[in-house]
Design a protein around this motif. Structure first.
Motif, PDB file in Angstrom:
ATOM      1  N   TYR A  19       0.867  -1.173   0.000  1.00 32.23           N
ATOM      2  CA  TYR A  19       0.000   0.000   0.000  1.00 32.23           C
ATOM      3  C   TYR A  19       0.905   1.223   0.000  1.00 32.23           C
ATOM      4  O   TYR A  19       1.717   1.381   0.926  1.00 32.23           O
ATOM      5  CB  TYR A  19      -0.894   0.018   1.239  1.00 32.23           C
ATOM      6  N   VAL A  25       2.771  -6.141   1.874  1.00 34.48           N
ATOM      7  CA  VAL A  25       1.883  -6.895   2.770  1.00 34.48           C
ATOM      8  C   VAL A  25       1.599  -8.287   2.206  1.00 34.48           C
ATOM      9  O   VAL A  25       1.176  -9.183   2.939  1.00 34.48           O
ATOM     10  CB  VAL A  25       0.574  -6.143   3.075  1.00 34.48           C
ATOM     11  N   SER A  45      -4.566 -11.794  12.470  1.00 38.14           N
ATOM     12  CA  SER A  45      -5.008 -10.457  12.088  1.00 38.14           C
ATOM     13  C   SER A  45      -3.830  -9.669  11.508  1.00 38.14           C
ATOM     14  O   SER A  45      -2.747  -9.644  12.091  1.00 38.14           O
ATOM     15  CB  SER A  45      -5.566  -9.754  13.333  1.00 38.14           C
ATOM     16  N   GLY A  46      -4.045  -9.053  10.342  1.00 32.71           N
ATOM     17  CA  GLY A  46      -2.985  -8.285   9.691  1.00 32.71           C
ATOM     18  C   GLY A  46      -2.101  -9.111   8.773  1.00 32.71           C
ATOM     19  O   GLY A  46      -1.180  -8.588   8.139  1.00 32.71           O
ATOM     20  N   GLY A  48      -2.854 -10.404   5.946  1.00 35.96           N
ATOM     21  CA  GLY A  48      -3.055 -10.074   4.531  1.00 35.96           C
ATOM     22  C   GLY A  48      -4.227 -10.778   3.869  1.00 35.96           C
ATOM     23  O   GLY A  48      -4.362 -10.733   2.641  1.00 35.96           O
ATOM     24  N   LYS A  49      -5.125 -11.376   4.650  1.00 31.16           N
ATOM     25  CA  LYS A  49      -6.249 -12.134   4.067  1.00 31.16           C
ATOM     26  C   LYS A  49      -7.173 -11.227   3.242  1.00 31.16           C
ATOM     27  O   LYS A  49      -7.482 -11.546   2.098  1.00 31.16           O
ATOM     28  CB  LYS A  49      -7.059 -12.824   5.176  1.00 31.16           C
TER      29      LYS A  49
HETATM   30  N1  LIG Z   1      -5.736   0.587   2.815  1.00 24.08           N
HETATM   31  C1  LIG Z   1      -4.612   0.244   3.442  1.00 24.08           C
HETATM   32  N2  LIG Z   1      -3.571   1.113   3.505  1.00 24.08           N
HETATM   33  C2  LIG Z   1      -2.410   0.774   4.119  1.00 24.08           C
HETATM   34  N3  LIG Z   1      -2.184  -0.413   4.712  1.00 24.08           N
HETATM   35  C3  LIG Z   1      -3.183  -1.305   4.688  1.00 24.08           C
HETATM   36  C4  LIG Z   1      -4.442  -1.035   4.050  1.00 24.08           C
HETATM   37  N4  LIG Z   1      -5.232  -2.114   4.184  1.00 24.08           N
HETATM   38  C5  LIG Z   1      -4.521  -3.028   4.874  1.00 24.08           C
HETATM   39  N5  LIG Z   1      -3.288  -2.550   5.173  1.00 24.08           N
HETATM   40  C6  LIG Z   1      -2.223  -3.279   5.889  1.00 24.08           C
HETATM   41  O1  LIG Z   1      -1.995  -4.506   5.205  1.00 24.08           O
HETATM   42  C7  LIG Z   1      -1.743  -5.547   6.150  1.00 24.08           C
HETATM   43  C8  LIG Z   1      -2.706  -6.670   5.869  1.00 24.08           C
HETATM   44  O2  LIG Z   1      -4.015  -6.219   6.152  1.00 24.08           O
HETATM   45  P1  LIG Z   1      -5.313  -7.092   5.851  1.00 24.08           P
HETATM   46  O3  LIG Z   1      -6.497  -6.245   6.136  1.00 24.08           O
HETATM   47  O4  LIG Z   1      -5.186  -7.680   4.504  1.00 24.08           O
HETATM   48  O5  LIG Z   1      -5.146  -8.240   6.964  1.00 24.08           O
HETATM   49  P2  LIG Z   1      -6.157  -9.385   7.425  1.00 24.08           P
HETATM   50  O6  LIG Z   1      -5.411 -10.664   7.422  1.00 24.08           O
HETATM   51  O7  LIG Z   1      -7.389  -9.304   6.605  1.00 24.08           O
HETATM   52  O8  LIG Z   1      -6.476  -8.968   8.935  1.00 24.08           O
HETATM   53  P3  LIG Z   1      -7.822  -9.206   9.796  1.00 24.08           P
HETATM   54  O9  LIG Z   1      -7.814 -10.647  10.210  1.00 24.08           O
HETATM   55  O10 LIG Z   1      -7.635  -8.303  10.979  1.00 24.08           O
HETATM   56  O11 LIG Z   1      -8.997  -8.832   8.978  1.00 24.08           O
HETATM   57  C9  LIG Z   1      -1.865  -4.944   7.543  1.00 24.08           C
HETATM   58  O12 LIG Z   1      -0.567  -4.646   7.993  1.00 24.08           O
HETATM   59  C10 LIG Z   1      -2.647  -3.660   7.294  1.00 24.08           C
HETATM   60  O13 LIG Z   1      -2.279  -2.671   8.208  1.00 24.08           O
END
Ligand SMILES: Nc1ncnc2c1ncn2[C@@H]1O[C@H](COP(=O)(O)OP(=O)(O)OP(=O)(O)O)[C@@H](O)[C@H]1O
Ligand SMILES: [Mg+2]
Length: 252
Positions: A19, A25, A45-46, A48-49
């Protein structure tokens, strides 16, 4: 075309995502989703899913690597082609994204109305599906006055009503109790039996282990395929309960 010549609905080759100027990520993600497969996507969590799913429904472009959907390479596809591809994908968003000013019925009816389906058919299908997810008494209710779990079920109904070829669900059972979580998973399994390729991002280890489908794990942006039973996820209910009603009806 529902898949490429190898029966593959989605293919990622060495995909990376960042991003803005931040760190990557997703790193070197390679995967092939076989047509008709049912896949869980797990990771803390975080990990990247949601980002991976956003690439799959073309809300984001990869920073590097190649993505092919239904046999079309996304980077070189024309706009019209992309719109056609997008119509084949049903998405349950982590944050629902329901239209606040429309009733539950109208939210679910929307994809069918856009597709030009007859109003009498729409009515029948929407009522049937909302009844299956336990919301037959909330057809006229607008999202702001539904509970989180009820909104989640409207979002699921909206994603599946038009029978997508690829169904992506981002933490679709995060707001419902164990019994309803299992019921909703059975709904996804039914869609899968009807031909949809399914990807479900979840923290719910119990459901992943109980249903025993193919499982991918993201760890700090890197993807691996893992055997079930899995362990070490967080955030899922401790016990999915003894529910086995499949497509049967329920009242809310
Ligand atoms: N729009 C964005 N801008 C900047 N960084 C982002 C953005 N969206 C997600 N991230 C970052 O990308 C990484 C992955 O985020 P993502 O939402 O894909 O995780 P996740 O596995 O879905 O987490 P969760 O289980 O909490 O939903 C994290 O470090 C998050 O901070
Ligand atoms: Mg997420």
């Amino acid at each position: 075309m529902a898949a490429d010549k190898n029966g593959c609905v989605a293919r990622f080759e060495n995909v990376g995502l960042r991003y803005g100027l931040g760190a990557e990520v997703l790193r070197d993600v390679s995967l092939e989703l076989e047509q008709g497969s049912f896949n869980f996507l797990i990771g803390s969590s975080g990990a990247g899913k949601s980002s991976l799913l956003k690439l799959m429904y073309m809300a984001l472009k990869p920073t590097r690597g190649m993505i092919t959907l239904f046999g079309h390479e996304i980077a070189t596809a024309h706009r019209k082609e992309l719109i056609g591809l997008r119509r084949r994908v049903g998405v349950v968003f982590q944050e629902f994204r329901l239209l606040r000013h429309l009733s539950a019925f109208d939210n679910v009816a929307l994809p069918l109305r856009v597709a030009g389906v007859k109003e009498s058919e729409i009515r029948e299908h929407v009522i049937e599906l909302l009844t299956w997810v336990g919301l037959k008494d909330h057809l006229a209710t607008r999202p702001p006055t539904l509970s989180g779990g009820q909104q989640q079920r409207v979002a699921i109904a909206r994603a599946i009503i038009s029978r997508p070829k690829l169904l992506l669900a981002d933490e679709p059972t995060g707001n419902v109790d164990d019994r309803m979580a299992l019921r909703l998973m059975h709904l996804f399994e039914e869609m899968n039996k009807l031909g949809a390729t399914v990807v479900i991002a979840t923290h719910n280890e119990t459901l992943v282990n109980r249903l025993g489908h193919s499982c991918m794990r993201l760890d700090a942006g890197q993807l691996d395929f893992v055997e079930t039973p899995v362990s070490g996820l967080s955030g899922g209910p401790a016990n999915a309960g003894g529910f086995d009603a499949g497509w049967g009806r329920t009242d809310d």
